[in-house]
Design an enzyme around this catalytic site. Sequence first.
Site, PDB file in Angstrom:
ATOM      1  N   LYS A 273      37.372  39.020  54.932  1.00 44.90           N
ATOM      2  CA  LYS A 273      38.292  40.081  54.527  1.00 44.90           C
ATOM      3  C   LYS A 273      37.706  41.446  54.887  1.00 44.90           C
ATOM      4  O   LYS A 273      36.577  41.750  54.504  1.00 44.90           O
ATOM      5  CB  LYS A 273      38.491  40.040  53.002  1.00 44.90           C
ATOM      6  CG  LYS A 273      39.106  38.772  52.469  1.00 44.90           C
ATOM      7  CD  LYS A 273      39.264  38.872  50.951  1.00 44.90           C
ATOM      8  CE  LYS A 273      39.510  37.530  50.311  1.00 44.90           C
ATOM      9  NZ  LYS A 273      39.372  37.540  48.856  1.00 44.90           N
TER      10      LYS A 273
ATOM     11  N   HIS B  97      40.263  41.368  36.040  1.00 45.25           N
ATOM     12  CA  HIS B  97      38.847  40.990  36.122  1.00 45.25           C
ATOM     13  C   HIS B  97      38.102  41.451  34.863  1.00 45.25           C
ATOM     14  O   HIS B  97      37.288  40.733  34.288  1.00 45.25           O
ATOM     15  CB  HIS B  97      38.181  41.646  37.341  1.00 45.25           C
ATOM     16  CG  HIS B  97      38.748  41.231  38.672  1.00 45.25           C
ATOM     17  ND1 HIS B  97      39.118  42.137  39.635  1.00 45.25           N
ATOM     18  CD2 HIS B  97      39.005  40.010  39.193  1.00 45.25           C
ATOM     19  CE1 HIS B  97      39.568  41.500  40.705  1.00 45.25           C
ATOM     20  NE2 HIS B  97      39.519  40.206  40.467  1.00 45.25           N
TER      21      HIS B  97
ATOM     22  N   SER C 163      44.068  42.071  43.274  1.00 41.70           N
ATOM     23  CA  SER C 163      43.496  43.176  44.055  1.00 41.70           C
ATOM     24  C   SER C 163      44.364  43.524  45.260  1.00 41.70           C
ATOM     25  O   SER C 163      44.453  44.693  45.640  1.00 41.70           O
ATOM     26  CB  SER C 163      42.083  42.827  44.514  1.00 41.70           C
ATOM     27  OG  SER C 163      41.249  42.656  43.408  1.00 41.70           O
TER      28      SER C 163
HETATM   29  P1  ADP Z   1      38.261  36.174  45.374  1.00 45.73           P
HETATM   30  O1  ADP Z   1      38.168  36.999  46.610  1.00 45.73           O
HETATM   31  O2  ADP Z   1      37.159  35.190  45.171  1.00 45.73           O
HETATM   32  O3  ADP Z   1      39.629  35.605  45.077  1.00 45.73           O
HETATM   33  P2  ADP Z   1      38.865  38.143  43.421  1.00 45.73           P
HETATM   34  O4  ADP Z   1      38.124  39.404  43.291  1.00 45.73           O
HETATM   35  O5  ADP Z   1      40.264  38.222  43.886  1.00 45.73           O
HETATM   36  O6  ADP Z   1      37.961  37.237  44.307  1.00 45.73           O
HETATM   37  O7  ADP Z   1      38.840  37.335  42.057  1.00 45.73           O
HETATM   38  C1  ADP Z   1      37.648  37.000  41.418  1.00 45.73           C
HETATM   39  C2  ADP Z   1      37.959  36.136  40.221  1.00 45.73           C
HETATM   40  O8  ADP Z   1      38.777  36.853  39.321  1.00 45.73           O
HETATM   41  C3  ADP Z   1      38.721  34.858  40.553  1.00 45.73           C
HETATM   42  O9  ADP Z   1      38.240  33.832  39.713  1.00 45.73           O
HETATM   43  C4  ADP Z   1      40.130  35.184  40.213  1.00 45.73           C
HETATM   44  O10 ADP Z   1      40.854  34.024  39.816  1.00 45.73           O
HETATM   45  C5  ADP Z   1      39.928  36.099  39.016  1.00 45.73           C
HETATM   46  N1  ADP Z   1      41.044  37.025  38.860  1.00 45.73           N
HETATM   47  C6  ADP Z   1      41.630  37.779  39.805  1.00 45.73           C
HETATM   48  N2  ADP Z   1      42.649  38.507  39.291  1.00 45.73           N
HETATM   49  C7  ADP Z   1      42.723  38.176  37.974  1.00 45.73           C
HETATM   50  C8  ADP Z   1      43.571  38.562  36.897  1.00 45.73           C
HETATM   51  N3  ADP Z   1      44.588  39.400  37.074  1.00 45.73           N
HETATM   52  N4  ADP Z   1      43.334  38.038  35.689  1.00 45.73           N
HETATM   53  C9  ADP Z   1      42.322  37.177  35.523  1.00 45.73           C
HETATM   54  N5  ADP Z   1      41.501  36.747  36.488  1.00 45.73           N
HETATM   55  C10 ADP Z   1      41.681  37.244  37.703  1.00 45.73           C
END
Ligand code: ADP
Length: 167
Positions: free
Chosen positions: A42, A18, A130
């Site tokens: 969640k 992120h 995550s």
């Molecule tokens: P959600 O619950 O909406 O999936 P996340 O917190 O998992 O939220 O992810 C938020 C954003 O960050 C999403 O656009 C996801 O694709 C992106 N994201 C998650 N992990 C990574 C990563 N390792 N590298 C780049 N982008 C990521």
Amino acid sequence: MKRLAVFPGSFDPFTIGHESIVRRAMDLFDEIVIAIGTNTNKPEYFPLKKRMEWILEAFSKDTSQVSVASYNELTIEFCKSVHAKYLLRGLRTAADFEYERAIAQVNKAMYPEIESVFLLTSPEHTSVNSTIVRDILRHGGNARQFLPGDENLKNKIIHEAPLYSSK
Ligand code: ADP
């Protein structure tokens, strides 16, 4: 007119993946609001307040450009409320793409002024997510390399992580 982007997610916890997306997006947008959605089914691992605090700490040198907010309405309603023209998302896999395409098209139908912008994940962050980081933390494993910020922030997150209890 300032280019304002919302980067929505649950960020439970915010990872190095992120962080990388936001840092790269800082070249593209004047302001980025990292927005934690609380309207999902969640169950939370880290309390919202902590997640917000740690994101702020990771960007403590960039507060003129990066801020943190939480919301419980639809993501697109939140974007409207802050007058954001851009919705930022990261793309890791083909599965991400299919999911994001549908959401982006529906969002565009609901709020035609919004433009979804996708950044491809850096190769080294593609497998960081995550859910996996939570699992490592829950079992007391070393998640340090996947956490954002400096050593001090990584330590705080590890220290606060609830451990797995079989009871
Ligand atoms: P959600 O619950 O909406 O999936 P996340 O917190 O998992 O939220 O992810 C938020 C954003 O960050 C999403 O656009 C996801 O694709 C992106 N994201 C998650 N992990 C990574 C990563 N390792 N590298 C780049 N982008 C990521």
